[in-house]
Design a protein around this motif. Sequence first.
Motif, PDB file in Angstrom:
ATOM      1  N   ASP A   1      11.290  30.971  61.964  1.00  0.00           N
ATOM      2  CA  ASP A   1      12.732  31.196  61.914  1.00  0.00           C
ATOM      3  C   ASP A   1      13.405  29.828  61.936  1.00  0.00           C
ATOM      4  O   ASP A   1      12.983  28.942  62.679  1.00  0.00           O
ATOM      5  CB  ASP A   1      13.203  32.015  63.115  1.00  0.00           C
ATOM      6  CG  ASP A   1      12.626  33.428  63.120  1.00  0.00           C
ATOM      7  OD1 ASP A   1      12.231  33.910  62.046  1.00  0.00           O
ATOM      8  OD2 ASP A   1      12.555  34.029  64.203  1.00  0.00           O
ATOM      9  N   THR A   2      14.446  29.651  61.143  1.00  0.00           N
ATOM     10  CA  THR A   2      15.099  28.342  61.062  1.00  0.00           C
ATOM     11  C   THR A   2      16.575  28.471  61.392  1.00  0.00           C
ATOM     12  O   THR A   2      17.231  29.449  61.024  1.00  0.00           O
ATOM     13  CB  THR A   2      14.937  27.727  59.663  1.00  0.00           C
ATOM     14  OG1 THR A   2      15.526  28.602  58.683  1.00  0.00           O
ATOM     15  CG2 THR A   2      13.455  27.519  59.332  1.00  0.00           C
ATOM     16  N   ALA A   3      17.108  27.473  62.093  1.00  0.00           N
ATOM     17  CA  ALA A   3      18.508  27.526  62.516  1.00  0.00           C
ATOM     18  C   ALA A   3      19.107  26.135  62.506  1.00  0.00           C
ATOM     19  O   ALA A   3      18.439  25.154  62.864  1.00  0.00           O
ATOM     20  CB  ALA A   3      18.623  28.140  63.911  1.00  0.00           C
ATOM     21  N   TYR A   4      20.379  26.067  62.130  1.00  0.00           N
ATOM     22  CA  TYR A   4      21.132  24.810  62.171  1.00  0.00           C
ATOM     23  C   TYR A   4      22.440  25.051  62.908  1.00  0.00           C
ATOM     24  O   TYR A   4      23.203  25.956  62.561  1.00  0.00           O
ATOM     25  CB  TYR A   4      21.426  24.286  60.762  1.00  0.00           C
ATOM     26  CG  TYR A   4      21.827  22.829  60.748  1.00  0.00           C
ATOM     27  CD1 TYR A   4      20.887  21.844  60.493  1.00  0.00           C
ATOM     28  CD2 TYR A   4      23.134  22.427  61.031  1.00  0.00           C
ATOM     29  CE1 TYR A   4      21.228  20.498  60.509  1.00  0.00           C
ATOM     30  CE2 TYR A   4      23.488  21.087  61.052  1.00  0.00           C
ATOM     31  CZ  TYR A   4      22.531  20.123  60.788  1.00  0.00           C
ATOM     32  OH  TYR A   4      22.878  18.802  60.814  1.00  0.00           O
ATOM     33  N   ILE A   5      22.703  24.200  63.926  1.00  0.00           N
ATOM     34  CA  ILE A   5      23.925  24.299  64.718  1.00  0.00           C
ATOM     35  C   ILE A   5      24.559  22.924  64.807  1.00  0.00           C
ATOM     36  O   ILE A   5      23.914  21.962  65.245  1.00  0.00           O
ATOM     37  CB  ILE A   5      23.620  24.836  66.139  1.00  0.00           C
ATOM     38  CG1 ILE A   5      23.050  26.253  66.068  1.00  0.00           C
ATOM     39  CG2 ILE A   5      24.881  24.818  67.008  1.00  0.00           C
ATOM     40  CD1 ILE A   5      22.569  26.790  67.415  1.00  0.00           C
ATOM     41  N   GLY A   6      25.835  22.800  64.379  1.00  0.00           N
ATOM     42  CA  GLY A   6      26.557  21.553  64.571  1.00  0.00           C
ATOM     43  C   GLY A   6      26.963  20.864  63.283  1.00  0.00           C
ATOM     44  O   GLY A   6      27.267  21.497  62.280  1.00  0.00           O
ATOM     45  N   LYS A   7      26.956  19.540  63.326  1.00  0.00           N
ATOM     46  CA  LYS A   7      27.420  18.728  62.202  1.00  0.00           C
ATOM     47  C   LYS A   7      26.363  18.669  61.098  1.00  0.00           C
ATOM     48  O   LYS A   7      25.206  18.381  61.351  1.00  0.00           O
ATOM     49  CB  LYS A   7      27.766  17.312  62.675  1.00  0.00           C
ATOM     50  CG  LYS A   7      28.156  16.372  61.537  1.00  0.00           C
ATOM     51  CD  LYS A   7      28.585  15.004  62.027  1.00  0.00           C
ATOM     52  CE  LYS A   7      28.839  14.063  60.857  1.00  0.00           C
ATOM     53  NZ  LYS A   7      29.373  12.755  61.264  1.00  0.00           N
ATOM     54  N   TRP A   8      26.801  18.847  59.853  1.00  0.00           N
ATOM     55  CA  TRP A   8      25.901  18.826  58.703  1.00  0.00           C
ATOM     56  C   TRP A   8      26.129  17.574  57.846  1.00  0.00           C
ATOM     57  O   TRP A   8      25.266  16.763  57.668  1.00  0.00           O
ATOM     58  CB  TRP A   8      26.094  20.085  57.885  1.00  0.00           C
ATOM     59  CG  TRP A   8      25.271  20.226  56.648  1.00  0.00           C
ATOM     60  CD1 TRP A   8      25.725  20.366  55.362  1.00  0.00           C
ATOM     61  CD2 TRP A   8      23.839  20.302  56.554  1.00  0.00           C
ATOM     62  NE1 TRP A   8      24.683  20.501  54.478  1.00  0.00           N
ATOM     63  CE2 TRP A   8      23.501  20.474  55.185  1.00  0.00           C
ATOM     64  CE3 TRP A   8      22.810  20.220  57.493  1.00  0.00           C
ATOM     65  CZ2 TRP A   8      22.190  20.565  54.739  1.00  0.00           C
ATOM     66  CZ3 TRP A   8      21.495  20.323  57.049  1.00  0.00           C
ATOM     67  CH2 TRP A   8      21.197  20.489  55.692  1.00  0.00           C
ATOM     68  N   HIS A   9      27.288  17.411  57.302  1.00  0.00           N
ATOM     69  CA  HIS A   9      27.706  16.245  56.502  1.00  0.00           C
ATOM     70  C   HIS A   9      26.837  16.041  55.267  1.00  0.00           C
ATOM     71  O   HIS A   9      26.676  14.924  54.772  1.00  0.00           O
ATOM     72  CB  HIS A   9      27.719  14.971  57.351  1.00  0.00           C
ATOM     73  CG  HIS A   9      28.857  14.049  56.991  1.00  0.00           C
ATOM     74  ND1 HIS A   9      29.298  13.036  57.800  1.00  0.00           N
ATOM     75  CD2 HIS A   9      29.647  13.986  55.883  1.00  0.00           C
ATOM     76  CE1 HIS A   9      30.304  12.400  57.238  1.00  0.00           C
ATOM     77  NE2 HIS A   9      30.533  12.961  56.057  1.00  0.00           N
TER      78      HIS A   9
END
Length: 443
Positions: free
Chosen positions: A89-97
């Motif tokens: 499972d993959t997750a991204y939280i916060g700043k991407w830019h």
Amino acid sequence: MNVVVFFTDQQRYDTVGLHGNPLGLTPNFDRLARAGTFLKNCFTCQPVCTPARASLQTGRYASQLGLDGGALPDDAETLATHFKRAGYDTAYIGKWHLGGAEPVPTVKQGDYAYWLAANTPEIGSDAYDCRLFNQQGEPVSLPGYRVDAQTDAAIRYISQKRENPYFLFLSFLEPHQQNPQDAYPAPDGYREQYASRWMPPDLAALKGSADQQMAGYCGMVKRLDEALGRLVDALKSTGQLENTVIVYASDHGCHFRTRAHEYKHTPHESSIRIPALIHGPGFMAGGEREETVSLVDLPATLLDAANLEIPQSMQGASILPALRREPNERHREAYVEYENMNGTGRAIRTPRWKYAVQTDARTLPSYACAESYREAFLYDLEADPWELENLIDLEGYRGIAGRLRQRLLCQIESVEGRAPTIAPPVSIRPSGQRVLPDALGEL
């Protein structure tokens, strides 16, 4: 095995206790690094947000990625791509830019299955007004100081029951400045704790904006370290800590306008050297590592730790062979691409020397490869660790510059597939009583 990347923005290496900071800002970082692996000599591969983040997501140098408008190509394979392919499972939280727009279109979300992020929170959010977006581009407001709000979201994610292991990328804006105010908004009461305290020697000598901004910056670093402690506590209380690899790193450092008219963008230590550790299976008791590690090496390292295949397209190299004491020639020096208002540059950083070249003017597109450069910087880091004296135009150091030039050209050719020309400085000064290169030892 789970993987968590705890990623900060614009954090100087010397904010952490293990690098000699006396303010007690990072007890949690120091504790994890001592128990796991402390990457003492870790460097960004590009000292500005977007290209550094692109390299960390892909394991490739920014000059080779074809970044367009500050966005990753739609077909770029990211860390999420590789972990998802392996059943994570993959997750991204916060700043991407890396999305080129706000909210970030789904096709620009780096293949992450769970998404709670913003492209540029330094513009569209604030310290006590954390606004992110879900995968559909709908705004989500989170309560609390922004560091705490994102940490709460991460703890909620790792606390969910699931059948698969997970790869979580937790990306903070802090301690980057809030752009509209050009300020470092620490939590209430934190800035006051660090006013008129210790100042890194380069900032004490060169001033810049540090006198006005360092206290807030330190307060932000302190809160980040507290967030790291909370996340580790959550992993421990849910029985996941021993089965989770935690990586701590930053995209670049900060020189507080001492080196250029910005906060980064130069090849100096304050801009390119970053705090980094890895804790978890395969990295416990790794000790304080002297190897030179680049941000571009971390993707290969994470895939290696998870026993996943490292694609040939990745230009970085895993550090696990070094931990296993296997022969290793890949971590002897750091290679850095950079650009600023004066031109496009390339640099090499060995254990003792810093050597950098750049174009005579900024005439190339961002992240471009130049056909010719001119020598710009040479520092003896043993004698001058704060890089206060540029030796590039001293006659007595031409031998050292020549040897470093050849090593830099090899690095450029290995990344770009061709070697440019490098011209000497416009003028050369006599060295006076300077020690000649043959007496200066190893590079």
